[in-house]
Design a protein around this motif. Structure first.
Motif, PDB file in Angstrom:
ATOM      1  N   LEU A   1       5.040   0.430   4.818  1.00 40.73           N
ATOM      2  CA  LEU A   1       5.607   1.040   6.025  1.00 40.73           C
ATOM      3  C   LEU A   1       4.473   1.567   6.897  1.00 40.73           C
ATOM      4  O   LEU A   1       3.382   1.854   6.386  1.00 40.73           O
ATOM      5  N   PRO A   2       4.715   1.740   8.194  1.00 41.63           N
ATOM      6  CA  PRO A   2       3.663   2.265   9.070  1.00 41.63           C
ATOM      7  C   PRO A   2       3.550   3.791   9.031  1.00 41.63           C
ATOM      8  O   PRO A   2       2.832   4.377   9.833  1.00 41.63           O
ATOM      9  N   TYR A   3       4.250   4.424   8.117  1.00 40.57           N
ATOM     10  CA  TYR A   3       4.210   5.872   7.972  1.00 40.57           C
ATOM     11  C   TYR A   3       4.469   6.222   6.512  1.00 40.57           C
ATOM     12  O   TYR A   3       4.976   5.416   5.740  1.00 40.57           O
ATOM     13  N   GLU A   4       4.120   7.437   6.145  1.00 35.86           N
ATOM     14  CA  GLU A   4       4.312   7.888   4.767  1.00 35.86           C
ATOM     15  C   GLU A   4       5.700   8.487   4.604  1.00 35.86           C
ATOM     16  O   GLU A   4       6.172   9.243   5.448  1.00 35.86           O
TER      17      GLU A   4
ATOM     18  N   HIS B   1      -2.948   4.610   1.528  1.00 30.49           N
ATOM     19  CA  HIS B   1      -3.087   4.366   2.968  1.00 30.49           C
ATOM     20  C   HIS B   1      -4.244   3.373   3.141  1.00 30.49           C
ATOM     21  O   HIS B   1      -5.329   3.741   3.568  1.00 30.49           O
ATOM     22  N   PRO B   2      -4.001   2.086   2.792  1.00 31.03           N
ATOM     23  CA  PRO B   2      -5.099   1.111   2.759  1.00 31.03           C
ATOM     24  C   PRO B   2      -5.648   0.714   4.125  1.00 31.03           C
ATOM     25  O   PRO B   2      -6.752   0.199   4.208  1.00 31.03           O
TER      26      PRO B   2
ATOM     27  N   TRP C   1       1.047   2.282   5.129  1.00 32.74           N
ATOM     28  CA  TRP C   1       1.189   3.183   3.984  1.00 32.74           C
ATOM     29  C   TRP C   1       1.906   2.371   2.914  1.00 32.74           C
ATOM     30  O   TRP C   1       2.971   1.817   3.156  1.00 32.74           O
ATOM     31  N   MET C   2       1.303   2.278   1.735  1.00 34.14           N
ATOM     32  CA  MET C   2       1.892   1.518   0.637  1.00 34.14           C
ATOM     33  C   MET C   2       2.471   2.500  -0.372  1.00 34.14           C
ATOM     34  O   MET C   2       1.758   3.336  -0.930  1.00 34.14           O
ATOM     35  N   HIS C   3       3.778   2.392  -0.585  1.00 32.37           N
ATOM     36  CA  HIS C   3       4.530   3.297  -1.461  1.00 32.37           C
ATOM     37  C   HIS C   3       4.834   2.565  -2.772  1.00 32.37           C
ATOM     38  O   HIS C   3       5.514   1.542  -2.752  1.00 32.37           O
TER      39      HIS C   3
END
Length: 129
Positions: A80-83, A94-95, A100-102
């Motif tokens: 996603l582009p946000y956390e 946050h690569p 943002w990778m959850h």
């Protein structure tokens, strides 16, 4: 869903990725059904993960036991582009500036519940704005 080869690599199957790990394959099946209920997405299976893509990848299923000692059958990573703050995520990375990778550890198909489906819907919609 389209199961094409990714970047010219040999095509693999979910059954190959989760060979000997039926719990992980069942979790993958639940994720695939949830995404299919949202809409069409390309599916690319490599030797390390299963990626769901629209214009860009938005969800990835992989088996942590391939890399580290783990009893977790599968991890679902949602881009996603946000956390999103949730205690359910094992880790959030946050690569890059826009991603943002959850990472969500899943032990059973029923853990792909309404909350997870909503996160998948958000990621799906934002993967092809």
């Amino acid at each position: 869903m389209d199961r094409g080869a990714e970047g010219g690599r040999a095509e693999h199957s979910p059954e190959e990725l989760f060979h000997g790990h039926p719990e992980g394959l069942a979790v993958y099946g639940a994720v695939e059904r949830a995404i299919h209920a949202i809409g069409d997405a390309a599916v690319a299976v490599t030797k390390s993960q299963i990626a769901f893509r629209r214009r860009r990848g938005f969800a990835f299923v992989w088996r942590p036991g391939q890399y580290v000692q783990s009893d977790v059958p599968a991890v679902l990573s949602i881009a996603l582009p946000y956390e999103i703050a949730s205690v359910r995520f094992k880790a959030v990375a946050h690569p890059s500036r826009r991603v943002w990778m959850h990472h969500l550890e899943l032990s059973a198909p029923d853990q792909v519940d309404d909350e997870v489906c909503e996160w998948l819907r958000e990621a799906y919609e934002l993967a092809d704005p």
